[in-house]
Design a protein around this motif. Sequence first.
Motif, PDB file in Angstrom:
ATOM      1  N   ILE A   7       0.683 -19.335  15.241  1.00  0.00           N
ATOM      2  CA  ILE A   7       2.002 -19.895  14.852  1.00  0.00           C
ATOM      3  C   ILE A   7       2.330 -20.981  15.541  1.00  0.00           C
ATOM      4  CG2 ILE A   7       4.599 -19.051  14.715  1.00  0.00           C
ATOM      5  CD1 ILE A   7       3.705 -16.182  14.404  1.00  0.00           C
ATOM      6  N   GLN A   8       2.377 -21.056  16.813  1.00  0.00           N
ATOM      7  CA  GLN A   8       2.850 -22.401  17.309  1.00  0.00           C
ATOM      8  C   GLN A   8       2.069 -23.490  16.909  1.00  0.00           C
ATOM      9  OE1 GLN A   8       5.377 -22.586  19.316  1.00  0.00           O
ATOM     10  NE2 GLN A   8       5.058 -24.716  19.685  1.00  0.00           N
ATOM     11  N   ASN A   9       0.674 -23.327  16.910  1.00  0.00           N
ATOM     12  CA  ASN A   9      -0.300 -24.637  16.624  1.00  0.00           C
ATOM     13  C   ASN A   9       0.291 -25.094  15.171  1.00  0.00           C
ATOM     14  OD1 ASN A   9      -1.456 -24.643  18.918  1.00  0.00           O
ATOM     15  ND2 ASN A   9      -3.226 -23.132  18.096  1.00  0.00           N
ATOM     16  N   LYS A  37       0.364 -25.111   4.040  1.00  0.00           N
ATOM     17  CA  LYS A  37       0.612 -24.845   5.414  1.00  0.00           C
ATOM     18  C   LYS A  37       1.772 -24.123   5.786  1.00  0.00           C
ATOM     19  CE  LYS A  37      -2.867 -28.151   7.150  1.00  0.00           C
ATOM     20  NZ  LYS A  37      -4.057 -27.319   7.714  1.00  0.00           N
ATOM     21  N   LEU A  38       2.923 -24.605   5.347  1.00  0.00           N
ATOM     22  CA  LEU A  38       4.365 -24.054   5.417  1.00  0.00           C
ATOM     23  C   LEU A  38       4.633 -22.737   4.984  1.00  0.00           C
ATOM     24  CD1 LEU A  38       7.220 -24.878   6.494  1.00  0.00           C
ATOM     25  CD2 LEU A  38       7.579 -25.626   4.134  1.00  0.00           C
ATOM     26  N   ALA A  39       3.675 -22.322   3.845  1.00  0.00           N
ATOM     27  CA  ALA A  39       3.989 -21.032   3.287  1.00  0.00           C
ATOM     28  C   ALA A  39       3.215 -20.038   4.344  1.00  0.00           C
ATOM     29  CB  ALA A  39       3.209 -20.898   2.016  1.00  0.00           C
ATOM     30  N   GLN A  40       2.083 -20.347   4.698  1.00  0.00           N
ATOM     31  CA  GLN A  40       1.268 -19.711   5.507  1.00  0.00           C
ATOM     32  C   GLN A  40       2.111 -19.420   6.832  1.00  0.00           C
ATOM     33  OE1 GLN A  40      -2.383 -21.554   7.347  1.00  0.00           O
ATOM     34  NE2 GLN A  40      -2.922 -19.943   8.335  1.00  0.00           N
ATOM     35  N   LEU A  41       2.988 -20.435   7.310  1.00  0.00           N
ATOM     36  CA  LEU A  41       3.652 -20.310   8.562  1.00  0.00           C
ATOM     37  C   LEU A  41       4.906 -19.370   8.390  1.00  0.00           C
ATOM     38  CD1 LEU A  41       4.564 -20.777  11.458  1.00  0.00           C
ATOM     39  CD2 LEU A  41       5.517 -22.881  10.487  1.00  0.00           C
ATOM     40  N   GLN A  42       5.427 -19.497   7.162  1.00  0.00           N
ATOM     41  CA  GLN A  42       6.609 -18.381   6.861  1.00  0.00           C
ATOM     42  C   GLN A  42       6.216 -17.084   6.594  1.00  0.00           C
ATOM     43  OE1 GLN A  42       7.407 -20.685   2.955  1.00  0.00           O
ATOM     44  NE2 GLN A  42       9.491 -21.058   3.978  1.00  0.00           N
ATOM     45  N   GLU A  43       4.800 -16.868   5.985  1.00  0.00           N
ATOM     46  CA  GLU A  43       4.405 -15.575   6.175  1.00  0.00           C
ATOM     47  C   GLU A  43       4.120 -14.928   7.538  1.00  0.00           C
ATOM     48  OE1 GLU A  43       3.448 -11.937   4.447  1.00  0.00           O
ATOM     49  OE2 GLU A  43       4.292 -13.803   3.316  1.00  0.00           O
ATOM     50  N   LEU A  44       3.626 -15.611   8.309  1.00  0.00           N
ATOM     51  CA  LEU A  44       3.278 -15.365   9.635  1.00  0.00           C
ATOM     52  C   LEU A  44       4.585 -14.920  10.298  1.00  0.00           C
ATOM     53  CD1 LEU A  44       0.337 -17.564  10.645  1.00  0.00           C
ATOM     54  CD2 LEU A  44       0.123 -14.984  10.253  1.00  0.00           C
ATOM     55  N   GLU A  45       5.236 -15.650  10.186  1.00  0.00           N
ATOM     56  CA  GLU A  45       6.920 -15.497  10.783  1.00  0.00           C
ATOM     57  C   GLU A  45       7.527 -14.347  10.492  1.00  0.00           C
ATOM     58  OE1 GLU A  45       8.111 -20.011  12.411  1.00  0.00           O
ATOM     59  OE2 GLU A  45       8.954 -19.224  10.339  1.00  0.00           O
ATOM     60  N   LYS A  46       7.557 -13.920   9.104  1.00  0.00           N
ATOM     61  CA  LYS A  46       8.142 -12.943   8.495  1.00  0.00           C
ATOM     62  C   LYS A  46       7.394 -11.638   9.028  1.00  0.00           C
ATOM     63  CE  LYS A  46       8.754 -10.791   3.859  1.00  0.00           C
ATOM     64  NZ  LYS A  46       8.584 -11.011   2.355  1.00  0.00           N
ATOM     65  N   GLN A  47       6.015 -11.800   9.227  1.00  0.00           N
ATOM     66  CA  GLN A  47       5.351 -10.410   9.599  1.00  0.00           C
ATOM     67  C   GLN A  47       5.407 -10.386  11.205  1.00  0.00           C
ATOM     68  OE1 GLN A  47       1.080 -11.304   8.742  1.00  0.00           O
ATOM     69  NE2 GLN A  47       1.590 -11.133   6.380  1.00  0.00           N
ATOM     70  N   HIS A  48       5.920 -11.317  11.897  1.00  0.00           N
ATOM     71  CA  HIS A  48       5.997 -11.304  13.434  1.00  0.00           C
ATOM     72  C   HIS A  48       7.247 -11.870  13.817  1.00  0.00           C
ATOM     73  CE1 HIS A  48       1.929  -9.990  13.759  1.00  0.00           C
ATOM     74  NE2 HIS A  48       1.509 -10.706  12.719  1.00  0.00           N
TER      75      HIS A  48
END
Length: 665
Positions: A7-9, A37-48
């Motif tokens: 997430i940080q990277n 890449k933004l969509a990937q980050l949004q999904e990871l932040e939603k899960q965590h």
Amino acid sequence: MDIQNTIQNLREELNQHNYNYYVLDHPTISDYEFDLKLAQLQELEKQHPEFFDESSPTQRVGGAITKNFETVVHEHRMYSLDNSYSKEDLLEWEKRIQKVLGDVPLEYTCELKYDGASISITYMNGKLQRAVTRGDGFQGDDVTNNIKTIKSIPLQLKGNYPPKFDVRGEIILPFAGFEKMNQELIEIGETPYSNPRNTASGSLKLQDSTEVAKRPLDCLLYFLIGNQLPFNTQFESLESARAWGFKAPKEAKLAKNLDEVFQFIDYWDTHRHNLPYETDGVVVKVNSFQHQEELGFTAKSPRWAIAYKFKSEQVATRLNSISYQVGRTGAITPVANLEPVQLAGTIVKRASLHNADQIEKLDIRVGDTVFVEKGGEIIPKIIAVDLAQRPLFTQPTYYITHCPECQTELVRSEGEANHYCPNFYGCPPQIIGRIQHYISRKAMDIEGLGGETVALLFNNGLVRDYADLYELTVEQILPLERMAQKSAENLVNGVALSKNIPFERVLFALGIRYVGETVAKKLAKHYKNIDALRQASLMDLILVDEIGERIAQSVIDFFDNQENQIIIERLKNYGVQFEIVEKINPNATDKLQGKTFVVSGVFSLYSRDELKQAIEDNGGKVGSSISAKTDYVVAGDNMGPAKLDKANKLNIPIISEEDFKAMIA
């Protein structure tokens, strides 16, 4: 896989791409790759949600609603600048400086004066903490949620920055973005914005930050202020700001004396028209911070800075004729048709005359030589008539009395600047304009149907109102000019899909006068369905949050009209959404009825959105900022120190998410 590192990277990579694109104007990946890449980050932040960070690039998309902008006192006052209009004024200014400092060598920083809305942004430990409008210089409005959507403003700084400082900048709307926004308004029959500066300023006070995120705003930095900053001059501060991630325009120049200042002014007086945004002058500052401190301030302005204002460019040309345009609301706009002339880098053929009062005030006549100016306006305007050039025997201009399209007698209500055509249901431009508004992107967003096609359908007798769209067939459309089988099918399918558009957008699409997107959302949320809305009395409507008498009366008038009643019934029968489809929460209660909560920090039991939804599901209200009306602050980890301090000062209870869970159990 270490999720937190991933997430940080991603955040760091996206922040760098944002910087490359919006600050350096040198993108290194495509928009499509960035969005993935933004969509990937949004999904990871939603899960965590435990890794939530308010400085994440995902926080730029908006979503926060601010009903009342909190007034904040500036820690460092925002002064205005003294203006100068000649080089003699600047020489006099330098003499005043030298009286205070003595005969010491002086350097100046020359910067372009950007025509926008001033902003002060506070950074704590490299993170954007708060953004406040200039206001009266002593205090302004907290617009942090809206400022975070502007991509050239860093949420997280890079490099070696001080622990706390304020940046001062100008929020601007570049010409290209402004013209695109206006073109979209013109296409749906709405009045275009008058100039980029007012539009940028108004954008900062929009209640829905999602709407701000859609506007191509930019921020140009011009000053840093704080205690023990790591530089000695204004020019050094601009260079440091660029290294930390700010957009400090590179047009700024260090001048060794006033002669070099004059060279800078002369150059940009000519070349400013090549810039992508509006400039109206040059700001000259004494470069040394030590000298600035010695010079100090007057009651209104710093003694160490002055603004040199460019003269607005004007040209003279002949007025050939006056024509009149009819908008979708029936408003009549007079337009001056001019002998083509070069002005500020473009060929001008037309200029706005605004209304009858303006024509009478200037005594404008066909055949006159008129002075045209752009100044801060994108749309040229006539500012005066050269009476010495007026031909003999010209006739005064009498404003038209009847609609140029349908010949209906015009009306002008008391207190209104414009004349209107009252033939709402029989005047072709009004009918076409309403349908174009109905199908527009922010309304029903009907794919395969554009403004020109609407005019084609109307002129061929296939539609007389927007309800007729739902009866169109491929067979009817095919014979029309430029219509093939595929495009005809796309149009019919697009109309069918619009039946899924939610109620608040349908309400906006109806084109009720004064009911824009924001008002439509408020009315839809309050009344839930069209029947409850059209049965509301004037007083009922006025009692809805932020609905005034003018809007309320317009809503009443719309639903009292028999033709509108028939159209709405037809749309209902076609399956258009006329009620809010609410998700029912089986655990909802009214335990929090009448209570207002502010949510701050990072949570483990809920995501922030889930927490806000739980408050609303149980009858409570979610506030955007802490005030005397706040009943509780739900605090998670890393709650902002300013919010904590304000809650304590106002004696507002601070509860944990566990306390909140027990409260609604």
